[in-house]
Design a protein around this motif. Structure first.
Motif, PDB file in Angstrom:
ATOM      1  N   GLU A  42      16.201 -24.541 -37.260  1.00  0.00           N
ATOM      2  CA  GLU A  42      17.402 -25.111 -37.877  1.00  0.00           C
ATOM      3  C   GLU A  42      17.455 -26.617 -37.666  1.00  0.00           C
ATOM      4  O   GLU A  42      17.736 -27.382 -38.589  1.00  0.00           O
ATOM      5  CB  GLU A  42      18.659 -24.452 -37.302  1.00  0.00           C
ATOM      6  N   HIS A  46      17.648 -30.121 -40.272  1.00  0.00           N
ATOM      7  CA  HIS A  46      18.652 -31.192 -40.143  1.00  0.00           C
ATOM      8  C   HIS A  46      17.984 -32.543 -39.914  1.00  0.00           C
ATOM      9  O   HIS A  46      18.383 -33.548 -40.519  1.00  0.00           O
ATOM     10  CB  HIS A  46      19.595 -30.895 -38.978  1.00  0.00           C
ATOM     11  N   ASP A 156      25.987 -24.245 -29.354  1.00  0.00           N
ATOM     12  CA  ASP A 156      26.147 -25.670 -29.632  1.00  0.00           C
ATOM     13  C   ASP A 156      25.227 -26.507 -28.748  1.00  0.00           C
ATOM     14  O   ASP A 156      24.565 -27.437 -29.227  1.00  0.00           O
ATOM     15  CB  ASP A 156      27.606 -26.087 -29.406  1.00  0.00           C
ATOM     16  N   GLU A 260      28.202 -32.980 -37.724  1.00  0.00           N
ATOM     17  CA  GLU A 260      28.202 -32.168 -38.940  1.00  0.00           C
ATOM     18  C   GLU A 260      27.901 -30.696 -38.662  1.00  0.00           C
ATOM     19  O   GLU A 260      28.308 -29.831 -39.444  1.00  0.00           O
ATOM     20  CB  GLU A 260      27.155 -32.719 -39.930  1.00  0.00           C
ATOM     21  N   VAL A 261      27.171 -30.416 -37.584  1.00  0.00           N
ATOM     22  CA  VAL A 261      26.679 -29.035 -37.386  1.00  0.00           C
ATOM     23  C   VAL A 261      27.036 -28.448 -36.024  1.00  0.00           C
ATOM     24  O   VAL A 261      26.798 -27.262 -35.781  1.00  0.00           O
ATOM     25  CB  VAL A 261      25.141 -28.976 -37.592  1.00  0.00           C
TER      26      VAL A 261
END
Length: 346
Positions: A42, A46, A156, A260-261
């Motif tokens: 992921e 990004h 996170d 943002e993520v």
């Protein structure tokens, strides 16, 4: 040929002295490994979208390791690099079997001691010494330990770490000359020494300095004491500029993508920075001797430089920095983005 380090003993020492990881069940451990692999993929998407950089080579899959495995990988990489350097420095001269055996075993224990300490601190690493094009390592026990200590959301925090480390992988795999340039500078540092035997002794003393700091936090010596010639200082300046750029770029990407993520990114950054700055006297001594204090400054200085360049010329303009070794920032330009922009863009 003389052996500078007893690598088997270094590995055994690192394994014996490595800290025990945080308590996790088998199911939890399996989930952590699975998460880190998925989050690495992921993060790669990004990072590519944000930086405009893409790998030019086939990228090996991420390797999720524990502390002992991390030490083993780094020992293998160091062995691959240091062996040929020692051969060149010693110019085929044999110190005698007894001196060789004693010296290499002492250095092996010292190197293993240092790697054991680092194995309990490093969250991730793009390891370039072991082979082309390098390999991304994520140290699972340390990631879990830190996320628990700062009470971070696990997903996170893991994605946040992956963003930083994947940026390093991107730097080395999207810039075809980067790994060769870095290894060439390491070679140049040795070539700039004032004589093989003297340099070998300084290298041994450098390893001993690191090991001694573990038992003597008051030690004021640092690895910079291994530097001995103007030629080596020039190489060290170039390496410092390179590492400051790479660390600052990774921090800049983390901070650009993160909001943002990663919902809790502000809390993670604040808590992690406090943890970076704290530490008991032993940890502070090791950070100073190993140059980690310098690295911590590199994060801030490098990020400020990257931000300054990006502000002036945008991402495409910043990416000219990776066109060739000649477009890398000079040490004095890191505090003056305008100087780099003027030199490279005008």
């Amino acid at each position: 040929m003389a052996q500078f380090v007893d690598w088997d003993l270094a590995a055994a020492t690192a394994g014996a002295l490595a800290k025990t990881g945080p308590a996790v069940s088998y199911e939890e451990a399996t989930q952590v490994v699975s998460d880190l692999r998925a989050l690495t993929d992921e993060a790669a998407g990004h990072v590519a979208a944000y930086t405009g950089l893409s790998s030019q080579v086939e990228v090996p899959p991420v390797r999720v390791v524990d502390r002992k495995d991390w030490a083993k990988v780094n020992i293998a990489g160091l062995q691959r690099v240091i062996g040929p350097l020692v051969a060149r420095l010693s110019e085929g001269k044999e110190p005698g079997p007894l001196a060789d055996a004693i010296g290499s075993r002492v250095t092996g224990v010292q190197a293993g001691t240092v790697l054991a300490y680092l194995s309990g601190r490093v969250l991730g690493q793009y390891e370039v010494f072991s082979g082309e094009p390098g390999q991304l390592l994520l140290n699972a026990p340390n990631i879990v330990e830190v996320e628990r200590k700062i009470d971070a959301d696990p997903r996170d925090f893991r994605l946040w770490v992956c963003l930083h480390e994947v940026t390093h992988r991107t730097q080395f795999t999207s810039v075809p000359w980067m790994r060769g340039y870095f290894l060439g500078e390491v070679q140049a540092f040795v070539d700039a020494s004032q004589g093989g035997e003297h340099m070998l002794e300084r290298m041994r003393r450098g390893v001993a300095t690191l090991s001694d700091a573990l038992s003597n936090p008051e030690s004021r010596v640092s690895m910079l004491d291994v530097v001995q010639t103007p030629g080596q200082k020039a190489v060290l300046d170039r390496l410092t500029a390179l590492m400051t750029l790479l660390e600052g770029h990774a921090e800049f990407v983390m901070d650009g993508v993160g909001p943002e993520v990663i919902p809790s990114v502000e809390s993670i950054r604040a808590k992690f920075n406090r943890r970076r700055e704290s530490g008991n006297p032993l940890e502070k001594a090791m950070r100073r001797v190993l140059g980690i204090e310098v690295k911590m400054r590199q994060y801030a200085e490098g990020r400020k430089f990257v931000h300054g360049v990006h502000e002036r010329v945008g991402m495409d303009g910043f990416n000219k920095i990776f066109e060739s070794p000649l477009t890398l920032p000079r040490l004095e330009e890191l505090g003056d983005p305008d100087a780099w922009v003027t030199r490279v863009h005008h």
